[in-house]
Design a protein around this motif. Structure first.
Motif, PDB file in Angstrom:
ATOM      1  N   MET A  55       0.828  -1.213   0.000  1.00 42.85           N
ATOM      2  CA  MET A  55       0.000   0.000   0.000  1.00 42.85           C
ATOM      3  C   MET A  55       0.863   1.265   0.000  1.00 42.85           C
ATOM      4  SD  MET A  55      -3.640   0.087   0.743  1.00 42.85           S
ATOM      5  CE  MET A  55      -3.811   1.023   2.226  1.00 42.85           C
ATOM      6  N   TYR A  56       1.567   1.488   1.148  1.00 40.49           N
ATOM      7  CA  TYR A  56       2.374   2.697   1.241  1.00 40.49           C
ATOM      8  C   TYR A  56       3.735   2.468   0.600  1.00 40.49           C
ATOM      9  CZ  TYR A  56      -0.995   4.632   4.461  1.00 40.49           C
ATOM     10  OH  TYR A  56      -2.133   5.120   5.017  1.00 40.49           O
ATOM     11  N   GLN A  57       4.034   3.255  -0.377  1.00 45.19           N
ATOM     12  CA  GLN A  57       5.346   3.142  -1.002  1.00 45.19           C
ATOM     13  C   GLN A  57       6.231   4.236  -0.452  1.00 45.19           C
ATOM     14  OE1 GLN A  57       4.600   3.242  -5.196  1.00 45.19           O
ATOM     15  NE2 GLN A  57       4.209   1.052  -5.280  1.00 45.19           N
ATOM     16  N   ASN A  58       7.480   3.865  -0.302  1.00 45.49           N
ATOM     17  CA  ASN A  58       8.401   4.784   0.368  1.00 45.49           C
ATOM     18  C   ASN A  58       9.191   5.617  -0.638  1.00 45.49           C
ATOM     19  OD1 ASN A  58       9.309   5.868   2.696  1.00 45.49           O
ATOM     20  ND2 ASN A  58      10.980   4.392   2.979  1.00 45.49           N
ATOM     21  N   HIS A  59       8.502   6.126  -1.662  1.00 48.09           N
ATOM     22  CA  HIS A  59       9.275   6.860  -2.662  1.00 48.09           C
ATOM     23  C   HIS A  59       9.364   8.358  -2.359  1.00 48.09           C
ATOM     24  CE1 HIS A  59       5.398   7.958  -4.302  1.00 48.09           C
ATOM     25  NE2 HIS A  59       5.110   6.695  -4.478  1.00 48.09           N
ATOM     26  N   HIS A  60       8.507   8.868  -1.470  1.00 49.41           N
ATOM     27  CA  HIS A  60       8.622  10.251  -0.988  1.00 49.41           C
ATOM     28  C   HIS A  60       8.827  11.264  -2.096  1.00 49.41           C
ATOM     29  CE1 HIS A  60       9.870   8.870   3.275  1.00 49.41           C
ATOM     30  NE2 HIS A  60       8.622   8.650   2.994  1.00 49.41           N
ATOM     31  N   GLN A  61       7.984  11.172  -3.103  1.00 45.95           N
ATOM     32  CA  GLN A  61       8.131  12.124  -4.184  1.00 45.95           C
ATOM     33  C   GLN A  61       7.162  13.277  -3.963  1.00 45.95           C
ATOM     34  OE1 GLN A  61       7.424  10.435  -8.004  1.00 45.95           O
ATOM     35  NE2 GLN A  61       9.202  11.456  -8.897  1.00 45.95           N
ATOM     36  N   ALA A  62       7.681  14.466  -4.101  1.00 41.37           N
ATOM     37  CA  ALA A  62       6.838  15.634  -3.846  1.00 41.37           C
ATOM     38  C   ALA A  62       5.818  15.805  -4.959  1.00 41.37           C
ATOM     39  CB  ALA A  62       7.710  16.859  -3.739  1.00 41.37           C
ATOM     40  N   LEU A  63       4.565  15.985  -4.564  1.00 45.90           N
ATOM     41  CA  LEU A  63       3.524  16.252  -5.548  1.00 45.90           C
ATOM     42  C   LEU A  63       3.368  17.755  -5.746  1.00 45.90           C
ATOM     43  CD1 LEU A  63       0.897  13.666  -4.294  1.00 45.90           C
ATOM     44  CD2 LEU A  63       2.258  13.509  -6.371  1.00 45.90           C
ATOM     45  N   LEU A  64       3.851  18.488  -4.755  1.00 45.72           N
ATOM     46  CA  LEU A  64       3.754  19.947  -4.813  1.00 45.72           C
ATOM     47  C   LEU A  64       5.141  20.545  -4.617  1.00 45.72           C
ATOM     48  CD1 LEU A  64       0.655  20.658  -2.521  1.00 45.72           C
ATOM     49  CD2 LEU A  64       0.773  21.032  -4.975  1.00 45.72           C
ATOM     50  N   PRO A  65       5.400  21.721  -5.197  1.00 48.60           N
ATOM     51  CA  PRO A  65       6.684  22.389  -4.930  1.00 48.60           C
ATOM     52  C   PRO A  65       6.809  22.761  -3.451  1.00 48.60           C
ATOM     53  CG  PRO A  65       5.369  23.611  -6.557  1.00 48.60           C
ATOM     54  CD  PRO A  65       4.535  22.476  -6.095  1.00 48.60           C
ATOM     55  N   ASP A  66       8.050  22.909  -2.984  1.00 45.88           N
ATOM     56  CA  ASP A  66       8.312  23.222  -1.570  1.00 45.88           C
ATOM     57  C   ASP A  66       7.527  24.437  -1.079  1.00 45.88           C
ATOM     58  OD1 ASP A  66      10.016  21.138  -1.630  1.00 45.88           O
ATOM     59  OD2 ASP A  66      11.806  22.251  -0.986  1.00 45.88           O
ATOM     60  N   GLU A  67       7.481  25.477  -1.919  1.00 43.74           N
ATOM     61  CA  GLU A  67       6.819  26.698  -1.426  1.00 43.74           C
ATOM     62  C   GLU A  67       5.320  26.494  -1.215  1.00 43.74           C
ATOM     63  OE1 GLU A  67       8.757  26.833  -4.411  1.00 43.74           O
ATOM     64  OE2 GLU A  67       8.015  28.591  -5.503  1.00 43.74           O
ATOM     65  N   ASP A  68       4.708  25.614  -2.029  1.00 46.51           N
ATOM     66  CA  ASP A  68       3.271  25.347  -1.844  1.00 46.51           C
ATOM     67  C   ASP A  68       3.039  24.550  -0.561  1.00 46.51           C
ATOM     68  OD1 ASP A  68       2.779  26.676  -4.145  1.00 46.51           O
ATOM     69  OD2 ASP A  68       2.398  24.904  -5.374  1.00 46.51           O
ATOM     70  N   LEU A  69       3.906  23.562  -0.332  1.00 47.30           N
ATOM     71  CA  LEU A  69       3.798  22.769   0.899  1.00 47.30           C
ATOM     72  C   LEU A  69       3.963  23.673   2.114  1.00 47.30           C
ATOM     73  CD1 LEU A  69       6.012  19.710  -0.126  1.00 47.30           C
ATOM     74  CD2 LEU A  69       3.564  19.616   0.337  1.00 47.30           C
ATOM     75  N   ALA A  70       4.997  24.519   2.079  1.00 49.44           N
ATOM     76  CA  ALA A  70       5.280  25.402   3.211  1.00 49.44           C
ATOM     77  C   ALA A  70       4.162  26.422   3.393  1.00 49.44           C
ATOM     78  CB  ALA A  70       6.623  26.106   3.000  1.00 49.44           C
ATOM     79  N   TYR A  71       3.658  26.940   2.271  1.00 47.05           N
ATOM     80  CA  TYR A  71       2.619  27.957   2.375  1.00 47.05           C
ATOM     81  C   TYR A  71       1.336  27.385   2.989  1.00 47.05           C
ATOM     82  CZ  TYR A  71      -0.424  31.845   1.499  1.00 47.05           C
ATOM     83  OH  TYR A  71      -1.294  32.880   1.693  1.00 47.05           O
ATOM     84  N   THR A  72       1.033  26.140   2.664  1.00 47.31           N
ATOM     85  CA  THR A  72      -0.169  25.501   3.235  1.00 47.31           C
ATOM     86  C   THR A  72      -0.059  25.445   4.757  1.00 47.31           C
ATOM     87  OG1 THR A  72      -0.101  24.099   1.291  1.00 47.31           O
ATOM     88  CG2 THR A  72      -1.638  23.463   2.976  1.00 47.31           C
ATOM     89  N   ILE A  73       1.139  25.096   5.244  1.00 44.13           N
ATOM     90  CA  ILE A  73       1.350  25.043   6.702  1.00 44.13           C
ATOM     91  C   ILE A  73       1.298  26.456   7.285  1.00 44.13           C
ATOM     92  CG2 ILE A  73       2.991  24.419   8.530  1.00 44.13           C
ATOM     93  CD1 ILE A  73       3.984  22.170   6.681  1.00 44.13           C
TER      94      ILE A  73
END
Lengths: 75, 137
Positions: free
Chosen positions: B1-19
């Motif tokens: 189920m959970y794959q450990n590929h840790h690929q970003a679906l969003l750019p860093d700034e979008d991830l950070a901005y959401t937080i």
């Protein structure tokens, strides 16, 4: 002195628990996927703070558990 | 189920901005929680959580700015500040006159009034470092 929780206080605490829960997940995702080292590092720290906050809110519910009336008051 | 590929679906700034956006919202919600609290312990808890969250928001904003993920608004012009100072000085005078006409020149200070912290004092570094919200833990 500790007083029984009001319905409003309970709502705010429960809403806040949901917020902390979501922030924990958001920080975990960002810490795992971001490529900027500063952001990754910060999100790792944040994740722990949000977990602490979650526990603080949960402890507040626990602390007020025994004070809560079991029947609605008429006043 | 959970794959450990840790690929970003969003750019860093979008991830950070959401937080960042959520931290701003949660700070406000803790402030509301504190103002609506009946029990002193609950008020204190929300106040501590508000300070902690505000601190996190500031840290994230700083890192985002350092990494050019957030462009601060352009500085306002000096003449705009001059205009506001002028307008609000006049406004203060009018309000003081109105207050004087209401109180008849007898301003009564509530007990402990002299101990209140003025905004100037806050700017001089009287701000307390937020404490850990360990009230209940």
């Amino acid at each position: 002195m500790m007083q029984p929780l009001t319905a409003k206080e309970l709502e705010y605490i429960v809403d806040s628990i949901s917020n902390e829960d979501l922030l924990m997940k958001q920080c975990a995702v960002t810490a795992a996927t971001a490529t900027t080292p500063g952001i990754r590092q910060l999100c790792l720290q944040f994740q722990q703070v949000h977990e602490q906050n979650y526990n603080t809110l949960l402890s507040a519910l626990n602390a007020h558990q025994s004070l809560a009336p079991t029947q609605p008051s008429n006043s | 189920m959970y794959q450990n590929h840790h690929q970003a679906l969003l750019p860093d700034e979008d991830l950070a901005y959401t937080i960042l956006a959520d931290l701003k919202r949660v700070t406000r919600e803790y402030a509301t929680g504190a103002t609506e609290a009946n029990c002193d312990n609950v008020r204190q808890m929300f106040t501590n959580l508000m300070n902690t969250t505000l601190h996190l928001q500031g840290d994230l904003y700083r890192i985002m700015k350092q990494n050019n993920m957030y462009s601060a608004a352009s500085p306002c012009l000096k003449q705009e500040i001059d205009k506001q100072i002028q307008q609000n000085k006049q406004n203060l005078q009018k309000t003081q006159q109105l207050v004087q006409s209401i109180t008849g020149g007898h301003q009564q200070h509530p007990p402990g009034f002299a101990n209140l912290v003025t905004p100037d004092q806050v700017h001089q570094g009287n701000m307390q470092h937020p404490q850990n919200p360990s009230y209940y833990s």
